[in-house]
Scaffold this motif. Sequence first.
Motif, short mmCIF file in Angstrom:
data_model
loop_
_atom_site.label_atom_id
_atom_site.label_comp_id
_atom_site.label_asym_id
_atom_site.label_seq_id
_atom_site.Cartn_x
_atom_site.Cartn_y
_atom_site.Cartn_z
N PHE A 56 0.84 -1.19 0.00
CA PHE A 56 0.00 0.00 0.00
C PHE A 56 0.88 1.24 0.00
O PHE A 56 1.83 1.33 0.79
N GLY A 57 0.58 2.20 -0.88
CA GLY A 57 1.43 3.38 -0.89
C GLY A 57 1.05 4.40 -1.93
O GLY A 57 0.01 4.32 -2.59
N LEU A 58 1.91 5.41 -2.04
CA LEU A 58 1.77 6.45 -3.06
C LEU A 58 2.99 6.42 -3.97
O LEU A 58 4.11 6.21 -3.48
N PRO A 59 2.79 6.63 -5.26
CA PRO A 59 3.94 6.67 -6.16
C PRO A 59 4.71 7.98 -6.01
O PRO A 59 4.16 8.99 -5.59
N GLY A 60 5.97 7.94 -6.35
CA GLY A 60 6.81 9.13 -6.37
C GLY A 60 7.90 8.95 -7.40
O GLY A 60 8.15 7.84 -7.87
N GLU A 61 8.55 10.05 -7.74
CA GLU A 61 9.62 9.96 -8.74
C GLU A 61 10.70 8.97 -8.31
O GLU A 61 11.21 8.18 -9.11
N PHE B 133 -1.77 2.74 7.82
CA PHE B 133 -2.85 2.12 8.59
C PHE B 133 -3.29 0.80 7.96
O PHE B 133 -3.61 -0.17 8.65
N MET B 134 -3.32 0.74 6.63
CA MET B 134 -3.68 -0.51 5.96
C MET B 134 -2.67 -1.60 6.28
O MET B 134 -3.04 -2.74 6.61
N ALA B 135 -1.38 -1.26 6.21
CA ALA B 135 -0.34 -2.24 6.53
C ALA B 135 -0.44 -2.65 8.00
O ALA B 135 -0.27 -3.83 8.35
N ASP B 136 -0.72 -1.70 8.85
CA ASP B 136 -0.86 -1.93 10.29
C ASP B 136 -1.98 -2.93 10.59
O ASP B 136 -1.78 -3.93 11.29
N GLY C 176 2.40 -6.31 7.28
CA GLY C 176 1.86 -5.51 6.19
C GLY C 176 2.95 -4.58 5.68
O GLY C 176 3.88 -4.23 6.40
N VAL C 177 2.85 -4.20 4.42
CA VAL C 177 3.90 -3.41 3.78
C VAL C 177 3.33 -2.11 3.23
O VAL C 177 2.30 -2.12 2.53
N CYS C 178 3.99 -0.99 3.53
CA CYS C 178 3.60 0.29 2.96
C CYS C 178 4.82 0.93 2.31
O CYS C 178 5.97 0.67 2.70
N LEU C 179 4.56 1.76 1.32
CA LEU C 179 5.61 2.35 0.49
C LEU C 179 5.35 3.84 0.31
O LEU C 179 4.21 4.25 0.10
#
Length: 526
Positions: free
Chosen positions: A20-25, A52-55, A65-68
Amino acid sequence: MRASDLLVACLEREGVDHVFGLPGEETEDVLFSMRDSDVTFVPVRHEQGAAFMADVHGRLTGDAGVCLSTLGPGATNLLTGIADAHLDKSPLVAITAQGGLERLHKESHQAIDVIGLFEPITKWNTQLNDPDIVHESVRKAFKLAELEKPGATHLELPEDVAAEETEVEPLPTRERVRVGAPDDETLERVQSLLAAAERPLVIAGNGAVRTDAAEQLRAFVSATDLPVASTYMGKGAVSDADEHSLMTLDSGAHGEAADAIDEADLVVTVGYDIAEHDPADWGHGDAAIVHVDSQPAEVYEAYNPEVEVVADIGETLAALTDWYEDTRPSFDTDWYADLRDHIVADVDREPSGEAPFTVRDVVPVLRELMAPADVLVSDVGSHKMAIAQNFPTYEPNTCIVSNGLASMGIAVPGGLAADLAVDGEVVVATGDGGFLMNAAEIETATRLDCAFTVVVFVDDDYGLISEKQESHRGESTGTALTNPDLVTFAESFGIEGYEPTTAGELRTALDDAIGGGMSLVAIRVE
């Protein structure tokens, strides 16, 4: 392969399904590596939602859970969810990007010390400054995140390192390191205290659920007839339908469970976490305390155990059950029966005739319409107290409450994670304050074809703070809110919206919503 390919291959080896995350350059290489893998990247609307999703995924499954996020503001936006996992003991691995190594020795665009920033809220975190250390670092991040007591870990991947070539391969996973069995001498000390007690009582905490010790706890309680009070995060370790359950400890030093603790002459805490519930609030009088957990107790004047059993919780309980069945010491099993009857009678109530309802009116309707294995995810606010006290919970991990950090905004992203993780229905309960903090994740949920129910308690106020101010000063200030038309808001996402105004409409709306697809029910409360 590139370092980003190796990172994703390691995630695959760890069994990760979603990131779960947001893209970035600076995450470009990682995103394209994930595109060609079995790992699904879920773009969310805010990094806090991703954390929170990863949590919640980690809490429900036991798998990290994994967040990026990208660097700078992306990383700082993850902080609250990572801190929540840290204090709620939920396994989580955070991955953040960073600028190229060639510019990190000087001030540069969006570059901050993320490693230093995350240090206090992670079990371990490191920068992947060489592609040949990625495989070891990912394995270590997952091993430590999932190791009892679990928590958050963090990996930072600079963008230039992500693009570098490497010939190393992912490390194989291994069975998790287990906490050892209790030693005989410590068990004998506990047995002596139990044998001398007349009114022993159990407090079931987060660890009783987290370590899958519910089966052993239930067997121990059934054999001994000891009463059990749960913390908010220990709900369901012993079913609230069980005659031994005194349901949930209140957040203050009052309520029937607190009365029982005051009457007890021995308190056995099972997986009790001091970050979740201050023991000064449940004042145990002169009763001795036995601490059963995977780690020693915090040093605290209000919580100074006579004996600490630092061992596998389930094995400890099984050993105590065997001892009891062999020796049969005599306990008073009637002293808490009236308290139990009063708690059960107080929980069951019908909603008032029309809105505004009370949260306590609504909770029994939710309980009636949800199956025992369905999951309720509660946000933080005044409604959390009512849910903790008045939502009987029958199975472990079916009432998810943030109570270590106690962070508002967890419910909607948590509901998404729960919907992906469990087979049963998922209901999110939130106040209007916490709801709009991460309400945009409804779009993420609809994009993923999730189907859960969002119940929003509407009082146009940060109600819990108002309650506390009014109890201190007789008035409140700085807490008033306004809200959009929440039915129209829900419909703008393409989901069903309900706003019941009578008791009959309330029951019908919740019945239609639960199990009926993605929906929102706005309930005016006082």
